[in-house]
Design a protein around this motif. Sequence first.
Motif, mmCIF file in Angstrom:
data_model
loop_
_atom_site.group_PDB
_atom_site.id
_atom_site.type_symbol
_atom_site.label_atom_id
_atom_site.label_comp_id
_atom_site.label_asym_id
_atom_site.label_seq_id
_atom_site.Cartn_x
_atom_site.Cartn_y
_atom_site.Cartn_z
ATOM 1 N N SER A 125 -32.220 80.496 55.755
ATOM 2 C CA SER A 125 -31.084 81.327 56.126
ATOM 3 C C SER A 125 -29.803 80.506 56.111
ATOM 4 O O SER A 125 -28.774 80.919 55.543
ATOM 5 N N GLU A 126 -29.835 79.324 56.712
ATOM 6 C CA GLU A 126 -28.664 78.448 56.707
ATOM 7 C C GLU A 126 -28.277 78.064 55.288
ATOM 8 O O GLU A 126 -27.085 78.054 54.927
ATOM 9 N N TYR A 127 -29.269 77.744 54.476
ATOM 10 C CA TYR A 127 -29.014 77.338 53.091
ATOM 11 C C TYR A 127 -28.244 78.414 52.331
ATOM 12 O O TYR A 127 -27.357 78.108 51.527
ATOM 13 N N MET A 128 -28.569 79.668 52.583
ATOM 14 C CA MET A 128 -27.912 80.755 51.862
ATOM 15 C C MET A 128 -26.534 81.095 52.445
ATOM 16 O O MET A 128 -25.662 81.594 51.737
ATOM 17 N N ILE A 129 -26.332 80.827 53.729
ATOM 18 C CA ILE A 129 -25.051 81.163 54.367
ATOM 19 C C ILE A 129 -23.993 80.088 54.125
ATOM 20 O O ILE A 129 -22.838 80.400 53.809
ATOM 21 N N TYR A 130 -24.389 78.815 54.270
ATOM 22 C CA TYR A 130 -23.414 77.721 54.222
ATOM 23 C C TYR A 130 -23.566 76.960 52.913
ATOM 24 O O TYR A 130 -24.680 76.647 52.521
ATOM 25 N N PRO A 131 -22.479 76.662 52.226
ATOM 26 C CA PRO A 131 -21.080 76.769 52.636
ATOM 27 C C PRO A 131 -20.387 78.075 52.246
ATOM 28 O O PRO A 131 -19.172 78.207 52.434
ATOM 29 N N ARG A 132 -21.128 79.065 51.702
ATOM 30 C CA ARG A 132 -20.427 80.248 51.170
ATOM 31 C C ARG A 132 -19.623 80.980 52.233
ATOM 32 O O ARG A 132 -18.555 81.532 51.942
ATOM 33 N N ILE A 133 -20.105 80.968 53.490
ATOM 34 C CA ILE A 133 -19.380 81.673 54.543
ATOM 35 C C ILE A 133 -18.019 81.028 54.786
ATOM 36 O O ILE A 133 -17.062 81.702 55.198
ATOM 37 N N ALA A 134 -17.903 79.728 54.527
ATOM 38 C CA ALA A 134 -16.610 79.050 54.692
ATOM 39 C C ALA A 134 -15.608 79.547 53.649
ATOM 40 O O ALA A 134 -14.421 79.743 53.951
ATOM 41 N N ALA A 135 -16.087 79.760 52.416
ATOM 42 C CA ALA A 135 -15.202 80.299 51.378
ATOM 43 C C ALA A 135 -14.765 81.709 51.734
ATOM 44 O O ALA A 135 -13.591 82.080 51.592
ATOM 45 N N LEU A 136 -15.709 82.512 52.226
ATOM 46 C CA LEU A 136 -15.363 83.880 52.596
ATOM 47 C C LEU A 136 -14.382 83.894 53.770
ATOM 48 O O LEU A 136 -13.453 84.704 53.808
#
Length: 776
Positions: A497-508
């Motif tokens: 779950s973390e792998y899929m969220i970060y770092p993309r959530i920072a870009a969003l």
Amino acid sequence: MKVNFKRVLILALAVLLQVGCQKQKTTFTESDIKIIPQPKELTLNQGSFIFDADTKFVVTSDTQLQAAQILIDRFKTAAGLELELTKEQPSSNFVILKDNSQLGAEAYTLVVGDDNIVIEASGLSGFVYGIETLRQLLPVAVEKNTVSADVSWEVPNVNIADAPRYKWRGLMLDVSRHFFEKDYVMKTIDRLSYLKMNTLHLHLVDDQGWRIEIKKYPKLTEVGAYRVDQEDKHWNARPRAKADEKGTYGGFYTQEDIKEIVAYAEKRGITVVPEIEMPAHVSSAVAAYPSLSCFETPISVPSGGLWPITDIYCAGKESTFEFLENVLVEVMDLFPSKYIHVGGDEATKTNWEKCPHCQKRIKAEGLENVEELQSYFIKRMERFISSKDRILIGWDEILEGGLAPGATVMSWRGVKGGLEASEQGHDVVMTPGSHCYFDHYQGPQDSEPAAWGGYTPLSKVYEFDPTVDGMSDEQAKHVLGGQANLWAEYIPDTDQSEYMIYPRIAALSETLWSPKEGRSWNEFTTRIIPMFDRFAAMGINYAQSVYTIREEAIVDENTGAVSVSLANEIENSDIRYVLNDGDLNTDAVSYDKPIQITETTTIKASYFENDKPLGAVFEKTFKYHKAVGKKVTYNTEVNDRYQGAGATTQVNVLRGTKNFHDGQWQAWLAKDMEVVIDLDEPTEVSKVSVGALENQGPGIYYPTMVEVWTSDDGQNFVSAGKTERAYAATGDATIKDFEVTFEKKSARYIKVKATNLKQTPTGGGVFLFVDEIIVE
């Protein structure tokens, strides 16, 4: 006058010692400031502030205290400092939080000076965001969960005035497909707040699990929260369990858990939005209470993939609405969120078409069809939710048949739903799959863990803009913001779950918070790479896919030479490579221009940092063979959607990847593949290999047989051999070369046939994907 030289010497030494003991301050530059999301206004001034054991936090309200406590706790954990709280302002060495009613609800100002720091806001969210910005100005060590020695806890003198661009900045966690414990949800809340996100959307109900305790209906969690454990099988290769088979895999949140999560989120400026799906994605509820469905047939909670979704709530029974209203009353008592999400997506209405209760409802309400029955369903629930002073929000399917008057739309099937809803005067949250679905791959599929599909790298997330070109000014006012969605079919644990969220959530977070003007991907990379160190210090299993090498290969159809370009998402990366048996650690050379290949060659490459390879290693073999660039005649027509790179696809050296949208695969739907290759002249051959892809989720299956014939004249063919493979249920996408070996013979023409399975076990059409045909 007599001079006391001894006294003068002592005073001089004392002054020198005092000067020597003063902290040496850093000279900061703008490049040292790595805040995400980028503040609206920031000015760097000379000087800095240093935290020490005597630094005090000045607060005058519980709201200010809640925000200050975030950083006070960090200093205790990471620096071993017990910083004092006070209501009285000292003369120096303090951080003060001040109320400023002139600022917006989430706005803040942060002024750092040599001897004090001032944070102003009008409420909790603003104070929290000011504190989180200050935290990002501190050394990375502040994020660690162990005490770091010999760290100067110094921040640059800055003036920051900041406020968000959009008011809905969210992440959806699917806790139904795979259940995540309360502690992980609370960690996620901390991290969302850190990046100034303000909404956690909890997908609490789906076919594969009901995750919230409802006291009036205990079977929802006794039965609906658990499924038969088939976690050893691929999500889409799990057979449906029998109705009476006991489920053991799953879990749920008690109402006390929910209260704790909501309270924790509130302290960090996060609103938790519950989603209670209806009328579809509810097999878990129907398994618990079969009377909720049209025909009341007992079913099990599905263990994996389910399509089509036919076991849905009966829209004709009054008892269905009584059940849902009772559920929502308990849900609304737990969640103070203004918005209540009801799903509303992907309802297959075949049962409604046959159900006497539903047909009676259609007739009684003067409805045209089952689409309008779904609209009736959602409008009725919207009236109930509105009566409780809440707002119904749902996926864009709730537009079908007519939208409920007070509803808000979450547009996921592109932006069309958002355009349509905003044109009708409804608020929208934009969350298109193209940019916001974090269950998609974020790097080349061959180098990533299994994901749902699609390709949404970090740079693509950064391109997202909730306000769509073509919207009128009035429509744009209805755009609340945007949201990422992490569907959890392929997310078995918190690490993934973390792998899929970060770092993309920072870009969003930056696309939703920061002004659009002045932002650029290349500049963002100078801040996201240092943010990786903070993620690591927090113990987050973040993805490094941004470093992963992607290749682009072009074949000269006249010479057969291949030109291979290498790149990752970071401009001017230090990419190095070796050929064949070279060692990346010792033999790598810098990549500065496309690599030219004229014979079978393996390229290995990596992004380098500090002279060491970082991230996944790229490795690909470009195999030259006797059919490269030769004419291929197609005896069976290729599917229109998957034409590959044209007529030479099967003999162009370039190989398709696990991403079947990569442009290298050719496909046949429910048909066999049959091609003839003209080698131009009689050629000695003894082996033919056919590369094929299998990904049973989207209906792609290996051939059941590959046959090869040879010919001298292109008319009369002689069998050279065949290889067979019986159908077998599989999960993850795989690529296999089907080899036919035979005694060496001379031939000009090679005919190859790959037999299509034709029909899936559930009756759907089968895609046969092929690339490449290798002749040796």
